[in-house]
Write a protein that holds these residues in place. Structure first.
Motif, short mmCIF file in Angstrom:
data_model
loop_
_atom_site.label_atom_id
_atom_site.label_comp_id
_atom_site.label_asym_id
_atom_site.label_seq_id
_atom_site.Cartn_x
_atom_site.Cartn_y
_atom_site.Cartn_z
N TYR A 110 6.65 -4.44 -35.26
CA TYR A 110 6.56 -5.11 -33.96
C TYR A 110 7.67 -4.62 -33.03
CZ TYR A 110 7.35 -8.44 -30.30
OH TYR A 110 7.59 -9.00 -29.07
N LEU A 111 8.90 -4.60 -33.52
CA LEU A 111 10.02 -4.14 -32.70
C LEU A 111 9.85 -2.67 -32.32
CD1 LEU A 111 12.96 -5.88 -34.59
CD2 LEU A 111 12.10 -6.47 -32.30
N SER A 112 9.38 -1.86 -33.25
CA SER A 112 9.13 -0.44 -32.96
C SER A 112 8.12 -0.30 -31.83
CB SER A 112 8.61 0.28 -34.20
OG SER A 112 9.59 0.35 -35.19
N TYR A 113 7.08 -1.10 -31.88
CA TYR A 113 6.05 -1.08 -30.85
C TYR A 113 6.63 -1.53 -29.50
CZ TYR A 113 1.95 -2.39 -28.16
OH TYR A 113 1.02 -2.50 -27.16
N ALA A 114 7.32 -2.66 -29.51
CA ALA A 114 7.79 -3.27 -28.27
C ALA A 114 8.97 -2.54 -27.65
CB ALA A 114 8.16 -4.74 -28.53
N GLU A 115 9.86 -2.00 -28.46
CA GLU A 115 11.13 -1.49 -27.94
C GLU A 115 11.34 0.01 -28.07
OE1 GLU A 115 14.51 -3.67 -29.32
OE2 GLU A 115 13.46 -5.59 -29.21
N ASP A 116 10.47 0.68 -28.83
CA ASP A 116 10.81 2.06 -29.13
C ASP A 116 9.65 3.03 -28.93
OD1 ASP A 116 12.40 4.20 -29.96
OD2 ASP A 116 12.17 3.77 -32.09
N ILE A 117 8.63 2.97 -29.77
CA ILE A 117 7.65 4.05 -29.81
C ILE A 117 6.23 3.65 -29.43
CG2 ILE A 117 8.98 5.44 -31.43
CD1 ILE A 117 7.21 4.37 -33.69
N GLY A 118 6.02 2.43 -29.01
CA GLY A 118 4.69 2.01 -28.59
C GLY A 118 3.68 2.05 -29.72
N SER A 119 2.47 2.49 -29.41
CA SER A 119 1.38 2.43 -30.39
C SER A 119 1.63 3.30 -31.63
CB SER A 119 0.06 2.82 -29.73
OG SER A 119 0.12 4.16 -29.27
N ALA A 120 2.52 4.26 -31.55
CA ALA A 120 2.85 5.06 -32.74
C ALA A 120 3.47 4.19 -33.84
CB ALA A 120 3.80 6.20 -32.38
N ALA A 121 3.82 2.95 -33.53
CA ALA A 121 4.37 2.04 -34.53
C ALA A 121 3.40 1.77 -35.67
CB ALA A 121 4.79 0.72 -33.87
N ILE A 122 2.11 1.99 -35.43
CA ILE A 122 1.15 1.77 -36.53
C ILE A 122 1.39 2.76 -37.67
CG2 ILE A 122 -0.60 0.76 -35.01
CD1 ILE A 122 -2.20 3.39 -35.31
N LEU A 123 2.11 3.84 -37.39
CA LEU A 123 2.43 4.82 -38.43
C LEU A 123 3.72 4.49 -39.18
CD1 LEU A 123 1.68 8.01 -36.32
CD2 LEU A 123 0.22 7.00 -38.09
N SER A 124 4.44 3.46 -38.73
CA SER A 124 5.73 3.11 -39.33
C SER A 124 5.54 2.33 -40.63
CB SER A 124 6.56 2.27 -38.37
OG SER A 124 6.97 3.04 -37.28
#
Length: 168
Positions: A110-124
């Motif tokens: 969630y934080l990756s999506y909101a604060e860092d990389i957007g939709s690419a967070a699904i790969l995290s």
């Protein structure tokens, strides 16, 4: 204002840092160095640091050596969490866990999506949990991901988790 659980948390946590990579060296490991730097800035101790190749057995050996060391409270891994065939950190760590901290991966994404990389967070991919009296965090190996996980999650809760798993 600190909550009561944070006030009562273990002050200093003794840690092992493991970077999972086939290519990084001690000299080029920016993310491992960032984890160590942030731990020390927050008055935690780094007892051990190593680089393990992207091999399930080598990753598990590195983690097991930390679990077996009675002085190690926490093991922090970075790298090897992607989707390539060589990325096996999550598959190596998860079977070792006795209790998984499911919220770590969820909130990290969630934080990756909101604060860092957007939709690419699904790969995290990230996982955390406990084994005996040791907490384990496995996070992606990019320096941005390490800073995010450390500053927004791990450093805020590591002392509390260590206190909880050492209760009688």
């Amino acid at each position: 204002m600190l909550s009561d659980h944070r006030k009562k948390s273990a002050g200093r946590v003794t840690c092992k840092v493991i970077t999972v990579s086939d290519t990084r060296t001690v000299e080029t490991d920016k993310s491992g160095k960032k984890i160590i730097e942030l731990l020390k800035e927050n008055e935690h101790e780094v007892k051990s640091y190593e680089i393990a190749a992207d091999e399930k057995l080598l990753i598990q050996r590195a983690v097991q050596s930390g679990i077996q060391d009675p002085e190690i409270d926490a093991i922090l891994l970075n790298g090897g969490t992607g989707f390539s065939k060589r990325d096996v950190t999550i598959e190596s760590v998860t079977p070792l866990l006795e209790k998984e901290l499911i919220g770590f991966g969820e909130i990290f994404r969630y934080l990756s999506y909101a604060e860092d990389i957007g939709s690419a967070a699904i790969l995290s991919r990230a996982v955390a949990g406990t084994v005996k009296e040791t907490v384990i965090f496995a996070m992606p190996g990019s320096t941005g991901a390490v800073k995010l996980a450390m500053n927004k999650l791990i450093l805020l809760e590591i002392g509390h988790i260590v206190m909880e798993i050492n209760k009688q």
